[in-house]
Scaffold this active site. Structure first.
Site, PDB file in Angstrom:
ATOM      1  N   PRO A 120     -19.504   3.634  -1.158  1.00  0.00           N
ATOM      2  CA  PRO A 120     -20.825   4.278  -1.093  1.00  0.00           C
ATOM      3  C   PRO A 120     -21.540   4.287  -2.444  1.00  0.00           C
ATOM      4  O   PRO A 120     -22.761   4.114  -2.516  1.00  0.00           O
ATOM      5  CB  PRO A 120     -20.488   5.699  -0.626  1.00  0.00           C
ATOM      6  CG  PRO A 120     -19.181   5.552   0.098  1.00  0.00           C
ATOM      7  CD  PRO A 120     -18.433   4.522  -0.673  1.00  0.00           C
ATOM      8  N   TYR A 121     -20.782   4.487  -3.513  1.00  0.00           N
ATOM      9  CA  TYR A 121     -21.362   4.502  -4.864  1.00  0.00           C
ATOM     10  C   TYR A 121     -21.837   3.111  -5.260  1.00  0.00           C
ATOM     11  O   TYR A 121     -22.960   2.938  -5.757  1.00  0.00           O
ATOM     12  CB  TYR A 121     -20.310   5.019  -5.848  1.00  0.00           C
ATOM     13  CG  TYR A 121     -20.736   5.041  -7.292  1.00  0.00           C
ATOM     14  CD1 TYR A 121     -21.740   5.893  -7.732  1.00  0.00           C
ATOM     15  CD2 TYR A 121     -20.114   4.220  -8.238  1.00  0.00           C
ATOM     16  CE1 TYR A 121     -22.118   5.928  -9.071  1.00  0.00           C
ATOM     17  CE2 TYR A 121     -20.481   4.253  -9.578  1.00  0.00           C
ATOM     18  CZ  TYR A 121     -21.485   5.107  -9.986  1.00  0.00           C
ATOM     19  OH  TYR A 121     -21.854   5.131 -11.306  1.00  0.00           O
TER      20      TYR A 121
END
Length: 246
Positions: free
Chosen positions: A154-155
């Site tokens: 996600p990052y």
């Protein structure tokens, strides 16, 4: 409006944090006046300003949510009012939430992407409208986009978006004499990075690069200072600053 450091003005978002503060201090050492932006931690931002002014530099604090276009327009206004214009924008503001994609909390995803993607977009948008000729816009990504560590999906998604914004904005600013680049740090010894990691994990990451240490905020700031000043022929690039890790 020239290229010498003494009349240049920089806005550093996330300037109270580890990398952001190092960037603010490094640019100030080059003679650049610095607007140190913060979202929540006023005391740390004031400490960064005190470090700059104590060393003979010029700095102010400015506050606002990077994802709020009105707040950031006001931040840019404040910097311009204080110092007469803006030549360099360094966007270090960001958050990191880790976890596997299969069961990642989507509300956490939305919050992270609001800061990391929308925030970078809002700041880039304001910078594109306001940075003077001869200036530089510098976003911050991550070397994990190459390393592909599990848990960082996600990052990395948010930071790959930042790289894409950077690369296209560089082309959209044709004819303006403004460079747009991204710095992609590797593991750097900041509170954000060290939080929640065991000593064994930290030691393993420190041993991984050929230079066999973690990055320091000052290492990242050196790359930013290069892009902010002398590197006029580097444009539309992602500079991996990680000691050879990736």
């Amino acid at each position: 409006m020239g290229s010498s450091g003494t009349d240049r003005v920089a806005l550093v978002t996330g300037g109270s944090g580890g990398i952001g503060r190092a960037v603010a201090e490094r640019l100030a050492a080059d003679g650049t006046a610095v607007a140190v932006h913060y979202a929540g931690n006023r005391e740390r931002a004031q400490a960064a300003v005190a470090a700059v002014t104590g060393a003979g530099g010029r700095a102010i604090t400015v506050a606002g949510d990077v994802a709020d276009e009105n707040a950031m327009a006001a931040v840019f206004d404040e910097a311009e009012a204080a110092f007469g214009g803006i030549d360099v924008v360094v966007n270090t503001a960001g958050t990191m939430v880790l976890g596997p994609i299969a069961d990642f909390d989507l509300d956490a995803l939305d919050r992270m992407h609001r800061t990391n993607v929308r925030g970078a977009f809002v700041v880039s948008q304001q910078a594109a409208r306001r940075v003077r000729a001869g200036g530089a816009i510098i976003n911050v990504s991550t070397s994990v986009s190459r390393l592909q560590f599990p848990g960082y999906g996600p990052y990395v998604a948010s930071k790959r978006a930042v790289e894409g914004i950077t690369l296209i904005l560089a082309r959209e600013l044709r004819g303006r004499d403004i460079t747009v680049n991204t710095v992609a740090p590797g593991p750097t010894a900041t509170p954000l990075f060290l939080d929640g990691k065991s000593q064994e994990q930290v030691d393993a990451l420190a041993a991984a690069p050929p230079l066999e240490r973690l990055g320091r905020p000052e290492d990242i700031a050196e790359s930013v200072a290069f892009l902010a000043g002398p590197a006029r022929w580097v444009n539309g690039q992602t500079l991996y600053t990680n000691g050879g890790l990736a």
